[in-house]
Design a protein around this motif. Structure first.
Motif, PDB file in Angstrom:
ATOM      1  N   GLU A  24       0.842  -1.324   0.426  1.00 13.74           N
ATOM      2  CA  GLU A  24       0.098  -0.301  -0.316  1.00 13.74           C
ATOM      3  C   GLU A  24       0.602   1.453  -0.162  1.00 13.74           C
ATOM      4  O   GLU A  24       0.665   2.452  -0.644  1.00 13.74           O
ATOM      5  N   GLU A  25       2.111   1.190   0.645  1.00  8.41           N
ATOM      6  CA  GLU A  25       2.552   2.059   0.542  1.00  8.41           C
ATOM      7  C   GLU A  25       3.305   2.295  -0.576  1.00  8.41           C
ATOM      8  O   GLU A  25       3.078   3.404  -0.831  1.00  8.41           O
ATOM      9  N   VAL A  26       4.029   1.883  -1.250  1.00  7.88           N
ATOM     10  CA  VAL A  26       4.585   1.234  -2.188  1.00  7.88           C
ATOM     11  C   VAL A  26       3.827   2.485  -3.706  1.00  7.88           C
ATOM     12  O   VAL A  26       3.586   2.851  -4.243  1.00  7.88           O
ATOM     13  N   LEU A  27       2.104   1.821  -3.408  1.00 12.08           N
ATOM     14  CA  LEU A  27       0.902   1.938  -4.621  1.00 12.08           C
ATOM     15  C   LEU A  27       1.017   3.730  -4.037  1.00 12.08           C
ATOM     16  O   LEU A  27       0.702   4.515  -5.174  1.00 12.08           O
ATOM     17  N   ALA A  28       0.819   3.901  -3.100  1.00 13.01           N
ATOM     18  CA  ALA A  28       0.403   5.444  -2.242  1.00 13.01           C
ATOM     19  C   ALA A  28       1.350   6.041  -3.408  1.00 13.01           C
ATOM     20  O   ALA A  28       1.252   7.313  -3.648  1.00 13.01           O
ATOM     21  N   HIS A  29       2.786   6.057  -2.912  1.00 12.99           N
ATOM     22  CA  HIS A  29       4.500   6.888  -3.942  1.00 12.99           C
ATOM     23  C   HIS A  29       4.245   6.064  -5.256  1.00 12.99           C
ATOM     24  O   HIS A  29       4.474   7.921  -5.635  1.00 12.99           O
ATOM     25  N   LEU A  30       3.840   5.518  -5.802  1.00 16.96           N
ATOM     26  CA  LEU A  30       3.805   5.383  -7.291  1.00 16.96           C
ATOM     27  C   LEU A  30       2.409   6.214  -8.130  1.00 16.96           C
ATOM     28  O   LEU A  30       2.396   7.242  -9.014  1.00 16.96           O
ATOM     29  N   ALA A  31       1.510   6.405  -6.748  1.00 19.17           N
ATOM     30  CA  ALA A  31       0.543   7.556  -6.622  1.00 19.17           C
ATOM     31  C   ALA A  31       0.545   9.343  -7.264  1.00 19.17           C
ATOM     32  O   ALA A  31      -0.136   9.545  -8.331  1.00 19.17           O
ATOM     33  N   GLN A  32       1.947   9.284  -6.778  1.00 19.72           N
ATOM     34  CA  GLN A  32       1.965  10.637  -5.954  1.00 19.72           C
ATOM     35  C   GLN A  32       3.154  10.736  -7.635  1.00 19.72           C
ATOM     36  O   GLN A  32       3.785  11.616  -7.795  1.00 19.72           O
ATOM     37  N   GLY A  33       3.467  10.022  -8.374  1.00 22.75           N
ATOM     38  CA  GLY A  33       3.981  10.132  -9.199  1.00 22.75           C
ATOM     39  C   GLY A  33       5.645  10.175  -8.721  1.00 22.75           C
ATOM     40  O   GLY A  33       6.159  10.165  -9.731  1.00 22.75           O
ATOM     41  N   ASP A  34       6.035   8.781  -7.829  1.00 21.22           N
ATOM     42  CA  ASP A  34       7.501   8.665  -7.573  1.00 21.22           C
ATOM     43  C   ASP A  34       8.269   7.932  -8.612  1.00 21.22           C
ATOM     44  O   ASP A  34       7.229   7.151  -9.044  1.00 21.22           O
ATOM     45  N   THR A  35       9.222   7.717  -8.578  1.00 18.66           N
ATOM     46  CA  THR A  35       9.982   7.156  -9.177  1.00 18.66           C
ATOM     47  C   THR A  35      10.542   5.628  -8.479  1.00 18.66           C
ATOM     48  O   THR A  35      10.575   5.841  -7.448  1.00 18.66           O
ATOM     49  N   TYR A  36      10.993   4.226  -9.496  1.00 22.75           N
ATOM     50  CA  TYR A  36      11.711   3.733  -8.207  1.00 22.75           C
ATOM     51  C   TYR A  36      12.226   4.002  -7.551  1.00 22.75           C
ATOM     52  O   TYR A  36      12.262   3.930  -6.173  1.00 22.75           O
ATOM     53  N   ARG A  37      13.504   4.603  -8.056  1.00 19.78           N
ATOM     54  CA  ARG A  37      14.676   5.198  -7.173  1.00 19.78           C
ATOM     55  C   ARG A  37      14.305   6.644  -6.317  1.00 19.78           C
ATOM     56  O   ARG A  37      14.509   5.922  -4.895  1.00 19.78           O
ATOM     57  N   MET A  38      13.040   7.324  -6.288  1.00 19.63           N
ATOM     58  CA  MET A  38      12.701   8.002  -5.679  1.00 19.63           C
ATOM     59  C   MET A  38      11.959   7.227  -4.252  1.00 19.63           C
ATOM     60  O   MET A  38      11.374   7.427  -3.098  1.00 19.63           O
ATOM     61  N   ILE A  39      10.940   6.315  -4.534  1.00 20.19           N
ATOM     62  CA  ILE A  39      10.088   5.720  -3.885  1.00 20.19           C
ATOM     63  C   ILE A  39      11.136   4.254  -3.007  1.00 20.19           C
ATOM     64  O   ILE A  39      11.006   4.640  -1.302  1.00 20.19           O
ATOM     65  N   ALA A  40      12.191   4.143  -3.416  1.00 23.86           N
ATOM     66  CA  ALA A  40      13.491   3.197  -2.375  1.00 23.86           C
ATOM     67  C   ALA A  40      14.193   3.763  -1.883  1.00 23.86           C
ATOM     68  O   ALA A  40      13.598   3.167  -0.053  1.00 23.86           O
ATOM     69  N   HIS A  41      14.666   5.294  -2.258  1.00 21.84           N
ATOM     70  CA  HIS A  41      14.957   6.104  -1.939  1.00 21.84           C
ATOM     71  C   HIS A  41      14.081   6.910  -0.218  1.00 21.84           C
ATOM     72  O   HIS A  41      14.253   6.743   1.093  1.00 21.84           O
ATOM     73  N   ARG A  42      12.735   7.230  -0.398  1.00 20.95           N
ATOM     74  CA  ARG A  42      11.586   7.034   0.878  1.00 20.95           C
ATOM     75  C   ARG A  42      11.505   6.107   1.794  1.00 20.95           C
ATOM     76  O   ARG A  42      11.611   6.259   3.099  1.00 20.95           O
ATOM     77  N   LEU A  43      11.437   5.116   0.943  1.00 25.70           N
ATOM     78  CA  LEU A  43      11.663   4.090   2.356  1.00 25.70           C
ATOM     79  C   LEU A  43      12.369   3.075   2.664  1.00 25.70           C
ATOM     80  O   LEU A  43      12.505   2.160   4.073  1.00 25.70           O
ATOM     81  N   GLY A  44      13.458   3.479   2.406  1.00 30.40           N
ATOM     82  CA  GLY A  44      15.153   3.145   2.953  1.00 30.40           C
ATOM     83  C   GLY A  44      15.219   1.633   2.088  1.00 30.40           C
ATOM     84  O   GLY A  44      15.821   0.852   2.740  1.00 30.40           O
ATOM     85  N   LEU A  45      14.582   1.166   0.541  1.00 34.05           N
ATOM     86  CA  LEU A  45      14.586   0.276   0.265  1.00 34.05           C
ATOM     87  C   LEU A  45      15.680   0.271  -0.825  1.00 34.05           C
ATOM     88  O   LEU A  45      15.785   1.117  -1.384  1.00 34.05           O
ATOM     89  N   SER A  46      16.249  -0.830  -1.672  1.00 30.23           N
ATOM     90  CA  SER A  46      17.009  -0.948  -2.860  1.00 30.23           C
ATOM     91  C   SER A  46      15.752  -0.712  -4.086  1.00 30.23           C
ATOM     92  O   SER A  46      14.374  -1.319  -4.076  1.00 30.23           O
ATOM     93  N   PRO A  47      16.322  -0.438  -4.824  1.00 34.02           N
ATOM     94  CA  PRO A  47      15.362  -0.061  -6.204  1.00 34.02           C
ATOM     95  C   PRO A  47      15.452  -1.752  -6.249  1.00 34.02           C
ATOM     96  O   PRO A  47      13.792  -1.760  -7.267  1.00 34.02           O
ATOM     97  N   HIS A  48      15.533  -2.292  -6.517  1.00 36.46           N
ATOM     98  CA  HIS A  48      14.989  -3.813  -7.050  1.00 36.46           C
ATOM     99  C   HIS A  48      13.970  -4.728  -6.227  1.00 36.46           C
ATOM    100  O   HIS A  48      13.390  -4.820  -6.234  1.00 36.46           O
TER     101      HIS A  48
END
Length: 121
Positions: A24-48
């Motif tokens: 749900e968190e990842v989906l919310a960031h995607l809906a905000q227009g974030d890229t994979y890299r931005m989502i990874a950085h904001r959630l403390g995850l790797s882009p993979h």
């Protein structure tokens, strides 16, 4: 409307599919227009890892690509609220201001010079 029966809303979704809190968190960031890299950085995850979550989300919802997944996110209510949506304001030209980027006046015609055509061009 975040917790919902996905197959009811999306016929191609997995039967009984539900989203994890992280999905749900990842989906919310995607809906905000974030890229994979931005989502990874904001959630403390790797882009993979973000890619893995998005693949799982596509599988669960039946979305084929990122665009369809974004549409799913909006349908589930993860898009930005009306106050967060960027709507550009119309620009009002002042008298004497030119609209063209090359500094030419609006009324001046723009001529395009082309080389004469040959039978082989």
């Amino acid at each position: 409307m975040h917790e919902t029966d996905l197959p009811h809303l999306f016929p191609a979704a997995e039967p009984g599919a539900s989203l994890t809190p992280r999905e749900e968190e990842v989906l919310a960031h995607l809906a905000q227009g974030d890229t994979y890299r931005m989502i990874a950085h904001r959630l403390g995850l790797s882009p993979h890892t973000v890619d893995t979550y998005l693949r799982r989300l596509r599988s669960k919802t039946g979305a084929v690509n990122r665009t369809q997944l974004t549409h799913v996110a909006f349908r589930l209510g993860y898009g930005p609220s009306g106050s967060e949506v960027f709507v550009p304001k119309p620009r009002i030209r002042r008298s004497g201001e030119h609209s063209s980027t090359n500094g030419a006046a609006d009324s001046a015609p723009v001529r395009i010079h082309r080389a004469p055509r040959t039978p082989y061009s």
